[in-house]
Design an enzyme around this catalytic site. Structure first.
Site, PDB file in Angstrom:
ATOM      1  N   ASP A  25       0.767  -1.114   0.103  1.00  0.00           N
ATOM      2  CA  ASP A  25      -0.114   0.025  -0.053  1.00  0.00           C
ATOM      3  C   ASP A  25       0.688   1.204  -0.028  1.00  0.00           C
ATOM      4  O   ASP A  25       0.275   2.114   0.109  1.00  0.00           O
ATOM      5  CB  ASP A  25      -0.870  -0.050   1.219  1.00  0.00           C
ATOM      6  N   ASP A  98       9.239   3.781  21.256  1.00  0.00           N
ATOM      7  CA  ASP A  98       9.190   5.081  21.367  1.00  0.00           C
ATOM      8  C   ASP A  98       8.190   5.542  22.375  1.00  0.00           C
ATOM      9  O   ASP A  98       7.070   5.152  22.309  1.00  0.00           O
ATOM     10  CB  ASP A  98       8.832   5.889  19.832  1.00  0.00           C
ATOM     11  N   ASP A 199      10.794  10.516  23.809  1.00  0.00           N
ATOM     12  CA  ASP A 199      10.886  11.691  22.924  1.00  0.00           C
ATOM     13  C   ASP A 199      10.698  13.041  23.664  1.00  0.00           C
ATOM     14  O   ASP A 199      10.009  13.109  24.610  1.00  0.00           O
ATOM     15  CB  ASP A 199       9.482  11.623  21.888  1.00  0.00           C
ATOM     16  N   HIS A 329      15.842   9.613  12.483  1.00  0.00           N
ATOM     17  CA  HIS A 329      14.440  10.135  11.729  1.00  0.00           C
ATOM     18  C   HIS A 329      14.506  11.617  11.699  1.00  0.00           C
ATOM     19  O   HIS A 329      13.650  12.010  10.628  1.00  0.00           O
ATOM     20  CB  HIS A 329      13.403   9.452  12.196  1.00  0.00           C
ATOM     21  N   ASP A 330      15.097  12.383  12.499  1.00  0.00           N
ATOM     22  CA  ASP A 330      15.178  13.914  12.396  1.00  0.00           C
ATOM     23  C   ASP A 330      16.313  14.600  11.983  1.00  0.00           C
ATOM     24  O   ASP A 330      16.521  15.700  11.565  1.00  0.00           O
ATOM     25  CB  ASP A 330      14.941  14.564  13.794  1.00  0.00           C
TER      26      ASP A 330
END
Length: 560
Positions: A25, A98, A199, A329-330
């Site tokens: 998908d 996370d 986080d 990821h940042d």
């Protein structure tokens, strides 16, 4: 020396949306992760850190959670997740999740209730303040641009959101909320996970006066970080969470802590502090940011990079623990940022890996780092998905900025650099999906992909395997003390690690030129000198006073 499994581990971060799509998908999913566990096991990693897979409207790619105890439909079901955890544990790997508890989604049922009325039982789960002089309660700016406050018609006041307005901040002053969060954390730990990456956890305590931030000429909204980073009750809250929940499990905890100093890092991770095991700091991630912040890109300095990393190495050497990372990821891809992603991509990727993995702390590998994935340059802003990137671009265009200059900054710093789909093979969409990927694949996937890397014994992937194997074999890599050499060199990053009668000498060339490294006399005094690992085939197993390092060459010598 205190032996703990998380000190001896290597962690691999998975960003699930971009890792592997099992149902075509276009969106990576949990079953896609399960399909690739043997790849990770072969790499040699010990722990998987999984970015959020919780129920979310996906305003900030899952970091806006609407139900902490459900799985987002994009990613699969809780049964899929249970199966994945079981398969991870069957392979003697661990899983950390996370934990996003500074804020929730505005679609969480707590917030839907909280915004209804001032006497709602959930009202104090969030931070509400009246306006001031017909405007927001203060001048704080949200991380993604604009005011950190949003007006609520139903109650005639404002709620705080340090990130997107769809990410209202939770009110940690409320003990009932804290108990709700602790109960949720316990629920996940009882399911068998092995810890949490937390986080922006050092944002949870706010100065309750909510004063204005220091005004900046020409800006309506400014950073209020002085009043919410490492806030007044942060240590109380972390110690309470540790005492009530975390200390009852054999787990690892790592806190993402923008703005933390080494001295604060000692407080957060000290062995008798009973807070967290390690922190992510961001000092080294800001060295290419100018006075205007992240998007004001400036040249970076190796001297500054060494100074920052060495400061943290020294500060946490005897009490506390470091997280070692170049990517997440940042952040943009390290081989494009601090290396050379064209002529010397292989060499510089291996050099950067060595420089990091030989330091004291727990190393983190971000998906694709182990095959040398690079930054991407999409043609149009419409090709980007990241909320931070899009908000910045459209705000600055309104202010009359040059689009070409903005795109250049995006090429260097956008979070989407890290989020392009994992490059598995040279088939369409890099083998990530047979559908249309949610974010386009980096066009360089035909030569840069995991299938090619696994097949090539000289690849970056196999080099990472060697680094991980060495860590498991030599206690000095985990526990040795650290000392920087050549602090003023803009070309060479060299340091030693010492443990009992052993010493490691690590020397890395950060340039595209041949560079001579004069070996300090005290290093030369060791009798045994053995090349432990290097990224060039070399016959120079021994040295006397001089080592000539080729472009982006790295060497690790074992001395005794």
């Amino acid at each position: 020396m205190t032996k703990q499994w998380w000190k001896e581990s290597v962690v691999y971060q998975i960003y699930p949306r971009s890792f592997n799509d099992s149902n075509n998908d276009g969106i990576g999913d949990i079953n896609g992760i399960t399909e690739k566990l043997d790849y990770l096991k072969k790499l040699g990693i010990d722990v998987i850190w999984l970015s959020p897979v919780y129920e979310s409207p996906n305003d900030d790619n899952g970091y806006d959670i609407s139900d902490y105890q459900k799985i987002m439909k994009d990613f699969g079901t809780m049964e899929d997740w249970d199966h994945m955890l079981n398969e991870i544990h069957k392979r003697d790997m661990k899983l950390i999740m996370d934990l996003v508890i500074n804020h929730s989604s505005d679609e969480h049922h707590w917030f839907a209730e909280s915004r209804n009325s001032k006497d709602n039982p959930y009202r104090d789960y969030y931070i509400w303040r009246p306006g001031k002089d017909g405007a927001e309660p203060n001048n704080w700016e949200a991380a993604f641009g604009g005011s950190a406050w949003d007006y609520n018609e139903a109650t005639g006041d404002y709620f705080l959101h340090l990130f997107s307005k769809k990410q209202p901040d939770l009110n940690w002053e409320n003990p009932v909320l804290r108990e709700e969060l602790f109960s949720m954390i316990k629920w996940w730990l009882d399911k068998g996970i092995d810890g949490f990456r937390m986080d922006v956890i050092n944002f949870i305590s706010k100065d309750q006066r909510f004063p204005d931030g220091e005004p900046v000429e020409g800006k309506k909204y400014v950073s209020g970080h002085t009043y919410f980073m490492n806030g007044p009750k942060i240590h109380d809250y972390l110690q309470e969470m540790n005492q009530k929940v975390l200390s009852n499990y054999d787990i690892m905890t790592v806190g993402e802590m923008p703005g933390a100093t080494p001295e604060e890092g000692q407080l957060y991770t000290g062995k008798n502090r009973n807070e967290l095991d390690m922190v992510f700091h961001f000092e080294h991630m800001d060295i290419d940011s100018g006075a205007g912040g992240k998007w004001d890109v400036k040249p970076w300095s190796l001297v500054e990079l060494k100074k920052i990393l060495s400061k943290w190495q020294t500060a946490l050497e005897h009490d506390g623990w470091n997280s070692l990372y170049w990517n997440n990821h940042d952040q943009p891809r390290v081989v494009s940022r601090f290396g050379n992603d064209t002529t010397y991509r292989m060499e510089s990727a291996k050099m950067l890996a060595t420089t990091l993995h030989m330091m004291k702390g727990t190393p983190y590998i971000y998906q694709g780092e182990e095959i040398g994935m690079t930054n991407v340059q999409f043609d149009s802003i419409s090709d980007y998905q990241d909320i931070e990137t899009l908000n910045m671009y459209h705000e600055k265009i309104k202010d009359g900025a040059n689009p070409a200059e903005l795109m250049q900054a995006i090429y260097v710093k956008s979070r989407d650099n890290a989020r392009t789909p994992m490059q598995w093979d040279s088939t369409k969409h890099a083998g990530f999906t047979e559908g249309t990927p949610w974010l386009a694949v980096n066009p360089n996937y035909p030569p840069i992909n995991a299938e090619q890397a696994v097949a090539d014994p000289d690849s970056i992937y196999h080099y990472y395997r060697q680094l991980i194997a060495l860590r498991k074999k030599h206690d000095i890599i985990v526990h040795g003390s650290y000392q920087l050499l050549l602090p003023d060199s803009e070309e060479i990053f060299a340091y030693t690690r010492k443990y009992e009668s052993e010493c490691l000498l690590i020397a890395s060339n950060f340039t595209a030129n041949d560079i001579d490294f004069t070996v300090p006399e005290e290093i030369n005094m060791y009798n045994e000198k053995h090349l432990l690992i290097g990224n060039y085939k070399t016959s120079t197993l021994y040295f006397r006073h001089l080592i000539t390092l080729k472009p982006y060459e790295t060497r690790v010598y074992y001395l005794k």
